[in-house]
Design a protein around this motif. Sequence first.
Motif, PDB file in Angstrom:
ATOM      1  N   LYS A   1      36.126  45.195  41.212  1.00  0.00           N
ATOM      2  CA  LYS A   1      37.559  45.362  40.972  1.00  0.00           C
ATOM      3  C   LYS A   1      37.799  46.344  39.832  1.00  0.00           C
ATOM      4  O   LYS A   1      36.966  46.476  38.927  1.00  0.00           O
ATOM      5  N   SER A   2      38.941  46.999  39.867  1.00  0.00           N
ATOM      6  CA  SER A   2      39.351  47.861  38.767  1.00  0.00           C
ATOM      7  C   SER A   2      40.868  47.865  38.676  1.00  0.00           C
ATOM      8  O   SER A   2      41.563  47.437  39.595  1.00  0.00           O
ATOM      9  N   VAL A   3      41.368  48.367  37.569  1.00  0.00           N
ATOM     10  CA  VAL A   3      42.802  48.395  37.294  1.00  0.00           C
ATOM     11  C   VAL A   3      43.360  49.773  37.625  1.00  0.00           C
ATOM     12  O   VAL A   3      42.728  50.801  37.342  1.00  0.00           O
ATOM     13  N   PHE A   4      44.541  49.798  38.217  1.00  0.00           N
ATOM     14  CA  PHE A   4      45.266  51.032  38.554  1.00  0.00           C
ATOM     15  C   PHE A   4      46.548  51.030  37.721  1.00  0.00           C
ATOM     16  O   PHE A   4      47.443  50.212  37.939  1.00  0.00           O
ATOM     17  N   LEU A   5      46.627  51.900  36.723  1.00  0.00           N
ATOM     18  CA  LEU A   5      47.772  51.953  35.814  1.00  0.00           C
ATOM     19  C   LEU A   5      48.794  52.948  36.344  1.00  0.00           C
ATOM     20  O   LEU A   5      48.489  54.129  36.510  1.00  0.00           O
ATOM     21  N   PHE A   6      50.012  52.484  36.600  1.00  0.00           N
ATOM     22  CA  PHE A   6      51.013  53.366  37.205  1.00  0.00           C
ATOM     23  C   PHE A   6      52.313  53.299  36.419  1.00  0.00           C
ATOM     24  O   PHE A   6      52.557  52.377  35.638  1.00  0.00           O
ATOM     25  N   GLY A   7      53.148  54.292  36.657  1.00  0.00           N
ATOM     26  CA  GLY A   7      54.435  54.390  35.973  1.00  0.00           C
ATOM     27  C   GLY A   7      54.475  55.620  35.087  1.00  0.00           C
ATOM     28  O   GLY A   7      53.495  56.349  34.934  1.00  0.00           O
ATOM     29  N   TYR A   8      55.653  55.887  34.541  1.00  0.00           N
ATOM     30  CA  TYR A   8      55.787  56.974  33.576  1.00  0.00           C
ATOM     31  C   TYR A   8      55.390  56.409  32.221  1.00  0.00           C
ATOM     32  O   TYR A   8      56.214  55.841  31.487  1.00  0.00           O
TER      33      TYR A   8
ATOM     34  N   LYS B   1      45.118  36.883  25.290  1.00  0.00           N
ATOM     35  CA  LYS B   1      43.658  36.931  25.404  1.00  0.00           C
ATOM     36  C   LYS B   1      43.161  38.351  25.602  1.00  0.00           C
ATOM     37  O   LYS B   1      41.960  38.595  25.577  1.00  0.00           O
ATOM     38  N   GLU B   2      44.110  39.300  25.822  1.00  0.00           N
ATOM     39  CA  GLU B   2      43.741  40.689  26.086  1.00  0.00           C
ATOM     40  C   GLU B   2      44.284  41.604  24.982  1.00  0.00           C
ATOM     41  O   GLU B   2      45.402  41.404  24.495  1.00  0.00           O
ATOM     42  N   PHE B   3      43.496  42.578  24.624  1.00  0.00           N
ATOM     43  CA  PHE B   3      43.945  43.652  23.741  1.00  0.00           C
ATOM     44  C   PHE B   3      44.160  44.873  24.633  1.00  0.00           C
ATOM     45  O   PHE B   3      43.206  45.428  25.165  1.00  0.00           O
ATOM     46  N   TRP B   4      45.414  45.265  24.803  1.00  0.00           N
ATOM     47  CA  TRP B   4      45.811  46.313  25.742  1.00  0.00           C
ATOM     48  C   TRP B   4      46.162  47.550  24.933  1.00  0.00           C
ATOM     49  O   TRP B   4      47.207  47.630  24.315  1.00  0.00           O
ATOM     50  N   LEU B   5      45.271  48.521  24.887  1.00  0.00           N
ATOM     51  CA  LEU B   5      45.445  49.710  24.052  1.00  0.00           C
ATOM     52  C   LEU B   5      45.078  50.954  24.857  1.00  0.00           C
ATOM     53  O   LEU B   5      44.018  51.541  24.663  1.00  0.00           O
ATOM     54  N   PRO B   6      45.943  51.368  25.780  1.00  0.00           N
ATOM     55  CA  PRO B   6      45.578  52.495  26.656  1.00  0.00           C
ATOM     56  C   PRO B   6      45.347  53.805  25.913  1.00  0.00           C
ATOM     57  O   PRO B   6      44.451  54.562  26.254  1.00  0.00           O
TER      58      PRO B   6
ATOM     59  N   TYR C   1      43.401  39.911  36.456  1.00  0.00           N
ATOM     60  CA  TYR C   1      42.311  40.877  36.655  1.00  0.00           C
ATOM     61  C   TYR C   1      41.057  40.441  35.896  1.00  0.00           C
ATOM     62  O   TYR C   1      39.963  40.357  36.468  1.00  0.00           O
ATOM     63  N   PHE C   2      41.184  40.193  34.597  1.00  0.00           N
ATOM     64  CA  PHE C   2      39.999  39.846  33.808  1.00  0.00           C
ATOM     65  C   PHE C   2      39.386  38.524  34.265  1.00  0.00           C
ATOM     66  O   PHE C   2      38.162  38.367  34.255  1.00  0.00           O
ATOM     67  N   THR C   3      40.227  37.575  34.674  1.00  0.00           N
ATOM     68  CA  THR C   3      39.695  36.306  35.179  1.00  0.00           C
ATOM     69  C   THR C   3      38.856  36.539  36.429  1.00  0.00           C
ATOM     70  O   THR C   3      37.768  35.942  36.588  1.00  0.00           O
ATOM     71  N   SER C   4      39.326  37.410  37.318  1.00  0.00           N
ATOM     72  CA  SER C   4      38.565  37.688  38.536  1.00  0.00           C
ATOM     73  C   SER C   4      37.236  38.362  38.226  1.00  0.00           C
ATOM     74  O   SER C   4      36.227  38.102  38.876  1.00  0.00           O
TER      75      SER C   4
ATOM     76  N   VAL D   1      45.039  47.114  47.612  1.00  0.00           N
ATOM     77  CA  VAL D   1      45.827  47.203  46.386  1.00  0.00           C
ATOM     78  C   VAL D   1      46.631  45.919  46.236  1.00  0.00           C
ATOM     79  O   VAL D   1      47.266  45.456  47.196  1.00  0.00           O
ATOM     80  N   GLU D   2      46.619  45.338  45.066  1.00  0.00           N
ATOM     81  CA  GLU D   2      47.319  44.076  44.830  1.00  0.00           C
ATOM     82  C   GLU D   2      48.019  44.125  43.479  1.00  0.00           C
ATOM     83  O   GLU D   2      47.420  44.483  42.463  1.00  0.00           O
ATOM     84  N   MET D   3      49.311  43.802  43.475  1.00  0.00           N
ATOM     85  CA  MET D   3      50.021  43.664  42.213  1.00  0.00           C
ATOM     86  C   MET D   3      49.451  42.470  41.452  1.00  0.00           C
ATOM     87  O   MET D   3      49.288  41.393  42.021  1.00  0.00           O
ATOM     88  N   SER D   4      49.186  42.662  40.161  1.00  0.00           N
ATOM     89  CA  SER D   4      48.513  41.607  39.423  1.00  0.00           C
ATOM     90  C   SER D   4      48.919  41.662  37.959  1.00  0.00           C
ATOM     91  O   SER D   4      49.839  42.389  37.575  1.00  0.00           O
ATOM     92  N   THR D   5      48.230  40.874  37.144  1.00  0.00           N
ATOM     93  CA  THR D   5      48.455  40.825  35.697  1.00  0.00           C
ATOM     94  C   THR D   5      47.122  41.043  34.996  1.00  0.00           C
ATOM     95  O   THR D   5      46.062  40.860  35.606  1.00  0.00           O
ATOM     96  N   PRO D   6      47.147  41.408  33.727  1.00  0.00           N
ATOM     97  CA  PRO D   6      45.876  41.548  33.007  1.00  0.00           C
ATOM     98  C   PRO D   6      45.037  40.276  33.055  1.00  0.00           C
ATOM     99  O   PRO D   6      43.819  40.336  33.244  1.00  0.00           O
TER     100      PRO D   6
END
Length: 716
Positions: A119-126, A31-36, A161-164, A153-158
């Motif tokens: 709410k907002s998304v926090f993108l982490f990692g290399y 349901k999500e298009f994830w294109l950072p 997040y969008f549902t919330s 801060v809460e670990m979540s899924t796309p």
Amino acid sequence: MDGNLPSGEAFIRQFLYGQKFFKEEFNVQCKEFWLPDTFGYSAQLPQIMKTCGINRFLTQKLSWSLFNKFPHHTFMWEGIDGSRVLTHFPPGDSYEMKGHVEEVVRTIKNYKDKGRSSKSVFLFGYGDGGNGPSEEMLQRLKRLEDVNGLPRVEMSTPDKYFTSVEQEDISKLCRWRGELYLELHNGTYTTHAKLKRYNRKCEFMLHNLEYLATISALTHKGYSYPRDELDHMWKQILLNQFHDVLPGSSIGLVFHDAVELYKDVEKKYKKLLAEVPFTKEKKSDSSSTIINNTLGWERKGIIALDNQGQSASKKRRVSTDSDLTQIDSFGQTLAFMEVAGYGYTVIKPKACQLHAHAFKKGQLHWLKNKIVSAAFDYEGRMTQLHLHGDDRNAMSKDYHGNQFVIFDDIPLFWDAWDVMDYHLETRKPVSEKLQHVKILDEGPLRASLEFSLKISDKSYIKQVISLDAESPNIRFDTEVTWHENRKFLKVEFPTSIHSMQASYDIQYGHLQRTNHNNTSWDSAQFEVCGHKWADISEHGYGLAVMNDCKYGYSCFDNVLRLSLLRSPKAPDEKADMGVHQFTYAVMPHKGSFQEAGVIQQAYDLNCPMFTTEVQGEVTESQSYFKVDNAQIILETVKMCEDQTKDKTVVLRLYESHGGKGKTVLTSSLPVKTAHRCNALEEIIEDTHKSVAGIEGDIHLTFQPFEIISIMVEFNL
């Protein structure tokens, strides 16, 4: 994938294959298009997403814009047709944060939609180069889950997040209409021009092959639709549309691998095309040559017939070997033909009344037919451009058209990616002649001129300018030998047209952009992306520039420029070095570009009619599909993805003018049923009833720029 350069059908295939993969591997539909990370986002993406089952979008790259700060982080993005998708642009300004406190605090401080969404998304990692999150990052974020004075801060899924966000009052969210233009990396519209050429050519190859294979599978019992081969070819093209391959911002090894993939597509296309029966005729000892039209409207024009490339003498250049054909200066036999949409006809040259002529008058060389005329000086510059019977010159009285110009191209940051606005201050006309204009063909079916220019000691331009009988456009077939260092080559057409905007072809539609610098948002778009054409018009009059493989344009005041070649030195120091071939055309017109047929002319340039020798004696012409409204383009004809439905075809159409319209789609094949479906080829439940009308006609109503897919079962 890149968000600007692929065709509309290529976008749909990306989603189609992606959704099929997730369904087969995980039994889910995304349901999500994830294109950072990509270099801008087409204004038609919201509708394409929605027709592929996606209504949520996340990207990060907009934070890289150089001039203006994007005003939203959570908003509704609306495409040119009115489709809307819930969009999030994470406020941390990075897709590879490490879980530090300052990053979390910055995320909250930057967030521009407080009060509209919590709410907002926090993108982490290399994230740029892979490897993902480390153990240390996960530990830091775990400790930040519930700390006084810091955001939770809460670990979540796309999906979570969008549902919330959707559970909040999304009516409060702001709306952004049109493209999401990235104010950086606009050199990628032009870098590695050969990849762009391969991409456009291969997209149209698959358009042709799918249509021809579909018709053959329906009408010939012994022919099998090459489904596996077509899937593989599409996936090769889609792989190359990754955002650092097709944009030209990869290392040299990637370029060479990509070219090999394109060559493989070309090789398979030729093989599979040779296996297509083309006609209904039974095999016999005799053969016929037919002309194929793989577009949805009747086409009238000059076509080159196969004559083994025999050379032409000067005498043959100025005469024809019959009343209906012409041998041109390249030894080709030219004939005027008419072919119905999505059909073929046997070669029967027709008489043509609106002949083309080339002649010299004073210091100017002229190309002229009964539709348009143009004058050129010795450097190949267009000094005059007129519609027949109209004394208005479409070119500026102060400057000439078809003027090649070269710019210094030294960006602040990344060579292959960027072109900076200050390059416009270094404009230098290319004016040194190697060969002044001379007449190649005097007509009557094709009139042409030739000249060549010197760019530098290592680079030069050779061009053939031609005008065909009954053609509304002047064509420029161009060859450039290019060995420059951080230079940018363009061709410009200063017009006599007064307008505040120009229009540009994009996926399944077009987009208007300003041609002035009133605001920082306007001036940031000094180099923009377009596909097959761009047009500048005032009320009742305009001029279009069309091309067969270019994507970069600029328009300021009344000057329309097409970007041709760059020469960056990093990450590939040999980028664009060598010989390039491309074609562009210029078309003046009365009325709007929609009424004048610019859209169809641009398709014709990119998808020419072609001849094929077939077994059997062909005596009749054939047309398989017809649309009775020029607004509506029948873009795609393909077999249904469901292999059990061997008589079911998917037809994809779109409204091209930007207005509401109705059409009747007819086929010479007997229609059994027809249903609306989405791009994933799922029947749309609220229109599950048949849309076939009397005698199999399919009646459709379109909203502006709407894409409609129809699943048609034939009674064969």
